[in-house]
Design a protein around this motif. Structure first.
Motif, PDB file in Angstrom:
ATOM      1  N   LYS A 267       0.688  -1.296  -0.043  1.00 48.27           N
ATOM      2  CA  LYS A 267      -0.017  -0.060  -0.069  1.00 48.27           C
ATOM      3  C   LYS A 267       0.846   1.193  -0.127  1.00 48.27           C
ATOM      4  O   LYS A 267       0.591   2.148  -0.650  1.00 48.27           O
ATOM      5  CB  LYS A 267      -0.945   0.091   1.222  1.00 48.27           C
ATOM      6  N   SER A 268       1.799   1.168   0.614  1.00 43.97           N
ATOM      7  CA  SER A 268       2.681   2.461   0.859  1.00 43.97           C
ATOM      8  C   SER A 268       3.508   2.638  -0.672  1.00 43.97           C
ATOM      9  O   SER A 268       3.628   3.813  -0.961  1.00 43.97           O
ATOM     10  CB  SER A 268       3.984   2.319   1.808  1.00 43.97           C
ATOM     11  N   TRP A 269       3.974   1.563  -1.128  1.00 39.06           N
ATOM     12  CA  TRP A 269       4.518   1.617  -2.606  1.00 39.06           C
ATOM     13  C   TRP A 269       3.325   2.304  -3.497  1.00 39.06           C
ATOM     14  O   TRP A 269       3.612   2.891  -4.638  1.00 39.06           O
ATOM     15  CB  TRP A 269       5.007   0.385  -3.298  1.00 39.06           C
ATOM     16  N   TYR A 270       2.033   1.779  -3.406  1.00 33.49           N
ATOM     17  CA  TYR A 270       1.060   2.037  -4.379  1.00 33.49           C
ATOM     18  C   TYR A 270       0.630   3.707  -4.209  1.00 33.49           C
ATOM     19  O   TYR A 270       0.473   4.422  -5.028  1.00 33.49           O
ATOM     20  CB  TYR A 270      -0.208   1.276  -3.900  1.00 33.49           C
ATOM     21  N   ARG A 271       0.804   4.063  -2.796  1.00 34.84           N
ATOM     22  CA  ARG A 271       0.694   5.478  -2.518  1.00 34.84           C
ATOM     23  C   ARG A 271       1.823   6.352  -3.096  1.00 34.84           C
ATOM     24  O   ARG A 271       1.797   7.606  -3.211  1.00 34.84           O
ATOM     25  CB  ARG A 271       0.542   5.661  -1.114  1.00 34.84           C
ATOM     26  N   GLY A 272       3.040   5.775  -3.340  1.00 34.47           N
ATOM     27  CA  GLY A 272       4.309   6.274  -3.671  1.00 34.47           C
ATOM     28  C   GLY A 272       4.968   7.237  -2.902  1.00 34.47           C
ATOM     29  O   GLY A 272       5.718   7.986  -3.171  1.00 34.47           O
ATOM     30  N   ASN A 273       4.915   6.743  -1.516  1.00 32.59           N
ATOM     31  CA  ASN A 273       5.498   7.263  -0.613  1.00 32.59           C
ATOM     32  C   ASN A 273       5.938   6.442   0.550  1.00 32.59           C
ATOM     33  O   ASN A 273       5.180   6.049   1.604  1.00 32.59           O
ATOM     34  CB  ASN A 273       4.471   8.371   0.130  1.00 32.59           C
ATOM     35  N   VAL A 274       7.045   5.860   0.243  1.00 40.44           N
ATOM     36  CA  VAL A 274       7.676   4.548   1.346  1.00 40.44           C
ATOM     37  C   VAL A 274       8.493   5.501   2.285  1.00 40.44           C
ATOM     38  O   VAL A 274       9.754   5.896   1.989  1.00 40.44           O
ATOM     39  CB  VAL A 274       8.442   3.677   0.424  1.00 40.44           C
ATOM     40  N   ASN A 275       8.422   5.450   3.435  1.00 36.77           N
ATOM     41  CA  ASN A 275       9.015   6.100   4.499  1.00 36.77           C
ATOM     42  C   ASN A 275      10.510   5.782   4.526  1.00 36.77           C
ATOM     43  O   ASN A 275      11.625   6.579   4.646  1.00 36.77           O
ATOM     44  CB  ASN A 275       8.450   6.002   5.941  1.00 36.77           C
ATOM     45  N   ASP A 276      10.880   4.521   4.678  1.00 38.44           N
ATOM     46  CA  ASP A 276      12.273   4.082   4.793  1.00 38.44           C
ATOM     47  C   ASP A 276      13.143   3.790   3.245  1.00 38.44           C
ATOM     48  O   ASP A 276      13.998   3.454   3.387  1.00 38.44           O
ATOM     49  CB  ASP A 276      12.461   2.580   5.434  1.00 38.44           C
TER      50      ASP A 276
ATOM     51  N   SER B 101      -0.693  -0.901 -11.605  1.00 33.13           N
ATOM     52  CA  SER B 101      -1.972  -1.328 -11.022  1.00 33.13           C
ATOM     53  C   SER B 101      -3.180  -0.712 -12.157  1.00 33.13           C
ATOM     54  O   SER B 101      -4.253  -1.467 -12.351  1.00 33.13           O
ATOM     55  CB  SER B 101      -2.129  -0.936  -9.830  1.00 33.13           C
ATOM     56  N   GLU B 102      -2.905   0.492 -12.534  1.00 37.49           N
ATOM     57  CA  GLU B 102      -3.771   1.130 -13.478  1.00 37.49           C
ATOM     58  C   GLU B 102      -3.844   0.407 -14.575  1.00 37.49           C
ATOM     59  O   GLU B 102      -5.147   0.341 -15.173  1.00 37.49           O
ATOM     60  CB  GLU B 102      -3.357   2.596 -13.597  1.00 37.49           C
ATOM     61  N   ASP B 103      -2.841   0.152 -15.122  1.00 38.74           N
ATOM     62  CA  ASP B 103      -2.833  -0.580 -16.373  1.00 38.74           C
ATOM     63  C   ASP B 103      -3.493  -1.918 -16.523  1.00 38.74           C
ATOM     64  O   ASP B 103      -4.118  -2.364 -17.625  1.00 38.74           O
ATOM     65  CB  ASP B 103      -1.280  -0.483 -17.014  1.00 38.74           C
ATOM     66  N   PHE B 104      -3.377  -2.668 -15.447  1.00 36.57           N
ATOM     67  CA  PHE B 104      -3.912  -4.097 -15.262  1.00 36.57           C
ATOM     68  C   PHE B 104      -5.381  -3.907 -15.433  1.00 36.57           C
ATOM     69  O   PHE B 104      -6.100  -4.480 -16.057  1.00 36.57           O
ATOM     70  CB  PHE B 104      -3.490  -4.920 -14.309  1.00 36.57           C
TER      71      PHE B 104
ATOM     72  N   LYS C  16      -6.974  -1.462  -7.164  1.00 36.79           N
ATOM     73  CA  LYS C  16      -6.821  -1.659  -5.833  1.00 36.79           C
ATOM     74  C   LYS C  16      -6.387  -3.108  -5.350  1.00 36.79           C
ATOM     75  O   LYS C  16      -5.632  -3.304  -4.691  1.00 36.79           O
ATOM     76  CB  LYS C  16      -7.680  -1.071  -4.912  1.00 36.79           C
ATOM     77  N   ALA C  17      -7.170  -4.035  -6.021  1.00 27.67           N
ATOM     78  CA  ALA C  17      -6.950  -5.463  -5.509  1.00 27.67           C
ATOM     79  C   ALA C  17      -5.543  -5.802  -6.127  1.00 27.67           C
ATOM     80  O   ALA C  17      -5.037  -6.734  -5.632  1.00 27.67           O
ATOM     81  CB  ALA C  17      -8.082  -6.132  -6.352  1.00 27.67           C
ATOM     82  N   PHE C  18      -5.295  -5.484  -7.343  1.00 24.99           N
ATOM     83  CA  PHE C  18      -4.000  -5.830  -8.093  1.00 24.99           C
ATOM     84  C   PHE C  18      -2.633  -5.093  -7.197  1.00 24.99           C
ATOM     85  O   PHE C  18      -1.830  -5.551  -7.250  1.00 24.99           O
ATOM     86  CB  PHE C  18      -3.898  -5.255  -9.458  1.00 24.99           C
ATOM     87  N   ALA C  19      -3.108  -3.859  -6.531  1.00 25.09           N
ATOM     88  CA  ALA C  19      -2.032  -3.369  -6.022  1.00 25.09           C
ATOM     89  C   ALA C  19      -1.911  -4.080  -4.404  1.00 25.09           C
ATOM     90  O   ALA C  19      -0.768  -4.234  -4.129  1.00 25.09           O
ATOM     91  CB  ALA C  19      -2.326  -1.698  -5.517  1.00 25.09           C
ATOM     92  N   LEU C  20      -2.870  -4.318  -3.740  1.00 25.16           N
ATOM     93  CA  LEU C  20      -2.895  -4.848  -2.321  1.00 25.16           C
ATOM     94  C   LEU C  20      -3.081  -6.285  -2.235  1.00 25.16           C
ATOM     95  O   LEU C  20      -2.856  -6.987  -1.483  1.00 25.16           O
ATOM     96  CB  LEU C  20      -3.956  -4.199  -1.614  1.00 25.16           C
ATOM     97  N   GLY C  21      -3.212  -7.019  -3.532  1.00 22.79           N
ATOM     98  CA  GLY C  21      -3.369  -8.393  -3.637  1.00 22.79           C
ATOM     99  C   GLY C  21      -4.781  -8.974  -3.390  1.00 22.79           C
ATOM    100  O   GLY C  21      -5.140  -9.834  -3.752  1.00 22.79           O
ATOM    101  N   THR C  22      -5.679  -8.257  -2.779  1.00 17.76           N
ATOM    102  CA  THR C  22      -7.015  -8.791  -2.473  1.00 17.76           C
ATOM    103  C   THR C  22      -7.972  -7.507  -2.534  1.00 17.76           C
ATOM    104  O   THR C  22      -7.585  -6.471  -1.842  1.00 17.76           O
ATOM    105  CB  THR C  22      -7.096  -9.570  -1.261  1.00 17.76           C
ATOM    106  N   GLY C  23      -9.331  -7.928  -3.058  1.00 15.15           N
ATOM    107  CA  GLY C  23     -10.272  -6.788  -2.969  1.00 15.15           C
ATOM    108  C   GLY C  23     -11.574  -7.459  -2.502  1.00 15.15           C
ATOM    109  O   GLY C  23     -11.622  -8.653  -2.966  1.00 15.15           O
TER     110      GLY C  23
END
Length: 404
Positions: A31-40, A68-71, A114-121
């Motif tokens: 989810k953090s990678w999908y958001r585009g903002n990974v703290n570490d 995820s958008e393209d899928f 979102k399901a393709f990003a998180l794995g499940t919806g």
């Protein structure tokens, strides 16, 4: 995840074993990678020449969101047709699907993304005030407690909300159970209250806050009123979990490589700008007597011009220009190589993405039947079609529309 761990501990007292652990921890990362903002990763400390450190932000191409958008676009388009055995039934169905609350034509492709990003919806259908509602739920809000292989027959959706302010603030955790056993679908609700957002707290009467909501709801039906969306790929993170795997779960290293090079590419233009070295004394202002006798301060260099760099030790030397050569071609080539690794890895095939001076581009040619992209499309559509079939049957059941 502290709340979920607490929920797990509390429900275990009722002999309900929700599967909290590896997959939900991984969903938080995806989810953090999908958001585009990974703290570490996107925030780091850089050491300067004098030994001091400064906080920096690494720029991102946000490829997890793009993939995820393209899928979602690949698997769903306005050309998809859903129809029943006659026009009247079809019109009644679409009146429900595209109602203002359900907005299926917009919400379903977003749910795929979102399901393709998180794995499940998850999708859940139910009645409210004689109106059929389709609820789209992110996978990290679904706690599975019963399944056969990858077929989920029991799960809980989690919703937390607050009431009050300051010392009177209370956190309420709403748990909704969904079960499908032996042709019977059951939905029931529980409500918990706590002063700590990470603690589920004590159970209170659900009807005390939601008196208008039927609890429980039980239907005899050959189709459960919930469906799970996920990419059609094996879960190699937890092979015993019924939850799906993010389409980019095994490609985080490629995102890191891309963002590192993209950040460097952008910095190349910032660091490679022309510089004009002048002696520090040259930027000092000098007094000048005007013809009318007044005195003004005159500066021969524009202090706001970033091209000028004042240094010590240039006494008697002319102004020196430094013009760096930019390595943009090397950066572009390297970024394109990583884009190929990524697109091939997620199943979109080679050369699906390209990067040039104008930015990121996506292949627009027709997907041929012998391409990797087409095979990925057909492979993932197996699950999409199953979800749609069960969704339509569920809506028709709730609306009293007969289906064959």
């Amino acid at each position: 995840m502290k709340l979920y761990d607490n929920i797990q501990n509390e429900l275990s007292k009722k002999n309900i074993n929700v599967q909290v652990g590896t997959m939900y921890d991984m969903m938080a990362i995806w989810k953090s990678w999908y958001r585009g903002n990974v703290n570490d990763f996107h925030y780091y400390n850089a050491t300067l020449a004098d030994g001091s450190t400064i906080k920096c932000e690494r720029l991102t191409m946000n490829m997890p969101k793009k993939v995820s958008e393209d899928f979602a676009k690949l698997l769903w388009s306005e050309k998809v047709q859903i129809s029943l055995d006659n026009k009247t039934k079809t019109e009644k169905l679409w009146k429900v699907l595209d109602s203002k609350k359900n907005n299926f034509s917009v919400s379903f492709p977003i749910a795929i993304e979102k399901a393709f990003a998180l794995g499940t919806g998850c999708l859940v259908e139910y009645k409210v005030d004689d109106e059929t509602i389709i609820e789209y739920i992110d996978g990290d809000n679904c706690l599975v407690y019963e399944n056969t292989n990858t077929y989920i027959t029991g799960f809980i959706t989690v919703d937390q909300f607050t009431r009050g302010m300051g010392s009177k603030k209370m956190y309420y955790t709403h748990l909704t159970y969904h079960e499908y056993k032996n042709g019977v679908y059951t939905k029931y609700n529980e409500l918990y209250a706590s002063k700590n957002e990470n603690v589920i707290g004590r159970e209170i009467d659900f009807a005390s806050m939601f008196p208008e909501v039927a609890n429980p709801v039980i239907y005899e039906t050959d189709t459960p009123h919930f469906q799970f969306l996920k990419p059609n790929i094996a879960n190699n993170f937890d092979m015993n979990s019924p939850l799906g795997l993010s389409i980019y779960a095994n490609h985080i290293d490629k995102f890191k490589a891309l963002d590192t090079k993209y950040d460097s590419f952008t910095n190349e233009f910032e660091l490679g700008k022309k510089r004009i070295l002048v002696d520090r004394t040259a930027i000092k202002s000098a007094t000048q007597v005007n013809t009318d006798g007044t005195i003004t301060n005159v500066s021969y260099f524009d202090r706001n011009d970033k091209a000028y760099v004042a240094i010590n030790g240039m006494d008697g030397q002319p102004v020196k220009e430094i013009d760096f050569s930019l390595r943009f071609e090397e950066h572009i080539g390297s970024i394109n190589a990583d884009l190929n690794y990524l697109s091939a890895g997620v199943g979109l095939g080679q050369n699906y993405y390209s990067f040039d001076k104008s930015g990121l581009k996506t292949a627009t040619e027709v997907v041929s039947e012998n391409s990797d992209t087409y095979r990925a499309k057909v492979h993932h559509q197996i699950i999409i079609k199953d979800v749609l079939y069960d969704l339509i049957k569920s809506v028709c059941f709730l609306e009293g529309i007969e289906t064959k």
